[in-house]
Scaffold this motif. Structure first.
Motif, PDB file in Angstrom:
ATOM      1  N   GLN A 183       0.814  -1.208   0.000  1.00 35.04           N
ATOM      2  CA  GLN A 183       0.000   0.000   0.000  1.00 35.04           C
ATOM      3  C   GLN A 183       0.850   1.261   0.000  1.00 35.04           C
ATOM      4  O   GLN A 183       0.503   2.233  -0.646  1.00 35.04           O
ATOM      5  CB  GLN A 183      -0.931   0.014   1.198  1.00 35.04           C
TER       6      GLN A 183
ATOM      7  N   SER B  98       1.995   1.890  -3.446  1.00 35.32           N
ATOM      8  CA  SER B  98       0.858   2.347  -4.236  1.00 35.32           C
ATOM      9  C   SER B  98       0.547   3.815  -3.937  1.00 35.32           C
ATOM     10  O   SER B  98       0.300   4.592  -4.851  1.00 35.32           O
ATOM     11  CB  SER B  98      -0.352   1.472  -3.946  1.00 35.32           C
ATOM     12  N   LYS B  99       0.573   4.197  -2.666  1.00 32.10           N
ATOM     13  CA  LYS B  99       0.283   5.583  -2.312  1.00 32.10           C
ATOM     14  C   LYS B  99       1.358   6.526  -2.830  1.00 32.10           C
ATOM     15  O   LYS B  99       1.068   7.638  -3.243  1.00 32.10           O
ATOM     16  CB  LYS B  99       0.150   5.727  -0.792  1.00 32.10           C
TER      17      LYS B  99
ATOM     18  N   LYS C 210       0.913   7.483  -6.593  1.00 35.20           N
ATOM     19  CA  LYS C 210      -0.222   8.302  -7.026  1.00 35.20           C
ATOM     20  C   LYS C 210       0.188   9.657  -7.607  1.00 35.20           C
ATOM     21  O   LYS C 210      -0.335  10.055  -8.632  1.00 35.20           O
ATOM     22  CB  LYS C 210      -1.222   8.508  -5.886  1.00 35.20           C
TER      23      LYS C 210
ATOM     24  N   ALA D  86      -6.107   3.875 -10.348  1.00 32.69           N
ATOM     25  CA  ALA D  86      -6.559   3.880  -8.955  1.00 32.69           C
ATOM     26  C   ALA D  86      -7.269   2.577  -8.644  1.00 32.69           C
ATOM     27  O   ALA D  86      -8.003   2.046  -9.463  1.00 32.69           O
ATOM     28  CB  ALA D  86      -7.500   5.052  -8.712  1.00 32.69           C
ATOM     29  N   GLU D  87      -7.052   2.079  -7.453  1.00 36.54           N
ATOM     30  CA  GLU D  87      -7.712   0.836  -7.060  1.00 36.54           C
ATOM     31  C   GLU D  87      -9.129   1.098  -6.567  1.00 36.54           C
ATOM     32  O   GLU D  87     -10.000   0.251  -6.701  1.00 36.54           O
ATOM     33  CB  GLU D  87      -6.921   0.131  -5.932  1.00 36.54           C
ATOM     34  N   SER D  88      -9.337   2.247  -5.961  1.00 39.30           N
ATOM     35  CA  SER D  88     -10.657   2.572  -5.413  1.00 39.30           C
ATOM     36  C   SER D  88     -10.901   4.068  -5.577  1.00 39.30           C
ATOM     37  O   SER D  88      -9.993   4.823  -5.882  1.00 39.30           O
ATOM     38  CB  SER D  88     -10.727   2.195  -3.925  1.00 39.30           C
ATOM     39  N   ARG D  89     -12.150   4.454  -5.372  1.00 40.93           N
ATOM     40  CA  ARG D  89     -12.558   5.865  -5.470  1.00 40.93           C
ATOM     41  C   ARG D  89     -12.116   6.492  -6.790  1.00 40.93           C
ATOM     42  O   ARG D  89     -11.588   7.597  -6.842  1.00 40.93           O
ATOM     43  CB  ARG D  89     -12.004   6.661  -4.301  1.00 40.93           C
ATOM     44  N   ARG D  90     -12.375   5.785  -7.856  1.00 38.94           N
ATOM     45  CA  ARG D  90     -11.923   6.230  -9.170  1.00 38.94           C
ATOM     46  C   ARG D  90     -12.501   7.582  -9.554  1.00 38.94           C
ATOM     47  O   ARG D  90     -11.828   8.406 -10.167  1.00 38.94           O
ATOM     48  CB  ARG D  90     -12.286   5.189 -10.218  1.00 38.94           C
TER      49      ARG D  90
ATOM     50  N   TRP E 225     -10.476  10.334  -7.948  1.00 40.47           N
ATOM     51  CA  TRP E 225      -9.196  10.561  -8.620  1.00 40.47           C
ATOM     52  C   TRP E 225      -9.414  11.295  -9.940  1.00 40.47           C
ATOM     53  O   TRP E 225      -8.633  12.165 -10.321  1.00 40.47           O
ATOM     54  CB  TRP E 225      -8.451   9.247  -8.834  1.00 40.47           C
TER      55      TRP E 225
END
Length: 124
Positions: A3, A6-7, A10, A69-73, A76
């Motif tokens: 994670q 990944s962060k 971004k 993005a994995e979530s909350r596309r 983003w």
């Protein structure tokens, strides 16, 4: 550990998405200039074309950002649209030493860019 990598990735992905958006903008503006030259478009048609270019450019960047993005596309994508509009306004202000247009046009620019980026993120 995955994670944090990944962060940290971004901001780099956001910069790539912004570059994609501005590349789409550049190519689209060249096409619009060609159409203006060949078809003698009016001012209102050119202004509409520019607004459509903003939307399509943010849509492309938001789509790219949403894929990364994995979530909350959609968030983003919205962030990409807001960043695109802010950077566009900042560059305009720095080069012309004043804000282009009035407050209504600036709000419209941000709204269209946010909508385009959000839609791109949702469609990814």
């Amino acid at each position: 550990m995955e994670q944090t990598i990944s962060k940290n990735a971004k901001p780099l992905q956001m910069m790539k998405a912004l570059l994609l958006s501005y590349a789409v903008t550049g190519i689209s503006l060249l096409v619009l200039a060609f159409l203006l030259y060949k078809m003698r478009l009016g001012e209102s048609q050119v202004n509409l074309g520019i607004l459509l270019i903003y939307i399509v450019s943010c849509l492309a960047g938001g789509f790219y950002m949403g894929k990364k993005a994995e979530s909350r596309r959609f968030l983003w994508g919205m962030g990409l649209g807001g960043s695109y509009a802010f950077l566009l306004s900042a560059v305009t202000f720095l080069t012309e030493h004043h804000a282009r247009g009035d407050m209504k046009e600036l709000i419209l620019l941000f709204f269209l860019c946010l909508i385009g980026g959000t839609l791109g993120g949702m469609l990814s």
